[in-house]
Design a protein around this motif. Structure first.
Motif, PDB file in Angstrom:
ATOM      1  N   SER A 167      66.751  47.753   6.391  1.00  0.00           N
ATOM      2  CA  SER A 167      66.867  49.162   6.011  1.00  0.00           C
ATOM      3  C   SER A 167      65.513  49.729   5.608  1.00  0.00           C
ATOM      4  O   SER A 167      64.600  48.998   5.203  1.00  0.00           O
ATOM      5  N   PRO A 168      65.355  51.053   5.701  1.00  0.00           N
ATOM      6  CA  PRO A 168      64.090  51.698   5.324  1.00  0.00           C
ATOM      7  C   PRO A 168      63.663  51.342   3.906  1.00  0.00           C
ATOM      8  O   PRO A 168      64.496  51.284   2.992  1.00  0.00           O
ATOM      9  N   LEU A 169      62.374  51.063   3.727  1.00  0.00           N
ATOM     10  CA  LEU A 169      61.735  50.748   2.448  1.00  0.00           C
ATOM     11  C   LEU A 169      62.149  49.381   1.897  1.00  0.00           C
ATOM     12  O   LEU A 169      61.799  49.046   0.771  1.00  0.00           O
ATOM     13  N   ASP A 171      61.703  46.370   3.699  1.00  0.00           N
ATOM     14  CA  ASP A 171      60.936  45.304   4.343  1.00  0.00           C
ATOM     15  C   ASP A 171      59.725  44.995   3.472  1.00  0.00           C
ATOM     16  O   ASP A 171      58.812  45.812   3.348  1.00  0.00           O
ATOM     17  N   LYS A 174      56.077  45.670   4.403  1.00  0.00           N
ATOM     18  CA  LYS A 174      55.621  47.049   4.576  1.00  0.00           C
ATOM     19  C   LYS A 174      55.625  47.761   3.215  1.00  0.00           C
ATOM     20  O   LYS A 174      56.245  47.279   2.267  1.00  0.00           O
ATOM     21  N   ASN A 182      55.134  57.072  -0.225  1.00  0.00           N
ATOM     22  CA  ASN A 182      56.594  57.070  -0.163  1.00  0.00           C
ATOM     23  C   ASN A 182      57.197  57.822  -1.339  1.00  0.00           C
ATOM     24  O   ASN A 182      58.135  58.606  -1.177  1.00  0.00           O
TER      25      ASN A 182
END
Length: 234
Positions: A167-169, A171, A174, A182
């Motif tokens: 899911s976004p944010l 990982d 990253k 962000n």
């Protein structure tokens, strides 16, 4: 849980199920003297409020608040323009207008709200509380963002191990929630417009929160510049 709730408001539905199940336990049930109708209304209200915190419904709730309650602020003495209310959820435009517009809302008259408006106000209040750490003093806000990032990365690890898309944010290889860019984006699109609208409706409860929100946003924007400079130096 995602399968049980068909990928719809999974966190919110799971929390509701657990909370309402606890309320059904005899030793925890504070509704013993409630009528059946009161119990039903309480259950419906709790479900409505919690499901409203689902971020996929965020802009729907914002639109409802402005359409159903924005006029109340105007009636009760606000000289806030319609164009300002319409721009509250449009990122930086909303932030600039909130900082520079000189005319201040006197807020809504709580005694004049309909039942529908009252529930909507409760839903919006819970949404504000849901992102409330963004309005805390900076050290406390950063503390909770750090814990949020840990939770996100742990979920990302589980998704990776299950062969699912991360899911976004979430990982950990990253930039996550503690990344200045962000956070600044989240503030500009979600947090500042939300607290600005709350300030329009109930200014006495939100003025200090609004100022702290803008201060925290500046921190994340400055962090973004620092991160870019560090990257260039490397």
């Amino acid at each position: 849980y995602a399968k049980i709730y068909n990928d719809q408001a999974v966190y919110e539905n799971s929390a509701l199920y657990q909370a309402l199940s606890l309320m059904d336990k005899l030793e925890l049930d504070f509704r013993a003297n409630f009528s059946q109708e009161s119990k039903r209304l309480l259950r419906v209200t709790i479900i409505d409020l919690v499901l409203a915190t689902d971020m996929s419904k965020h802009f729907d709730i914002i639109t409802l608040v402005k359409s159903k309650m924005g006029f109340q602020a105007a009636r009760s003495g606000s000289r806030l323009s319609a164009s300002f209310l319409d721009s509250l959820h449009n990122g930086m435009t909303a932030r600039r207008e909130a900082e520079t517009q000189p005319e201040k809302s006197t807020g809504i008259d709580l005694c004049q709200l309909s039942s529908e408006q009252t529930i909507l106000l409760f839903q919006f209040a819970l949404k504000v509380a849901d992102i409330g750490h963004c309005m805390l003093p900076l050290d406390q806000h950063k503390f909770w963002v750090g814990h949020l990032e840990t939770e996100f990365f742990n979920q990302g690890d589980l998704e990776k191990n299950e062969g699912l898309p991360i899911s976004p944010l979430m990982d950990r290889t990253k930039p996550g929630p503690t990344n200045g860019g962000n956070q600044a984006g989240f503030f500009e699109v979600i947090v500042v417009p939300t607290i600005s609208l709350w300030q329009t409706l109930l200014p006495e409860s939100a003025d200090q929160l609004h100022q702290q929100t803008l201060s925290n946003l500046e921190f994340w924007k400055n962090s973004t510049h620092t991160e870019k400079s560090s990257t260039l130096d490397e």
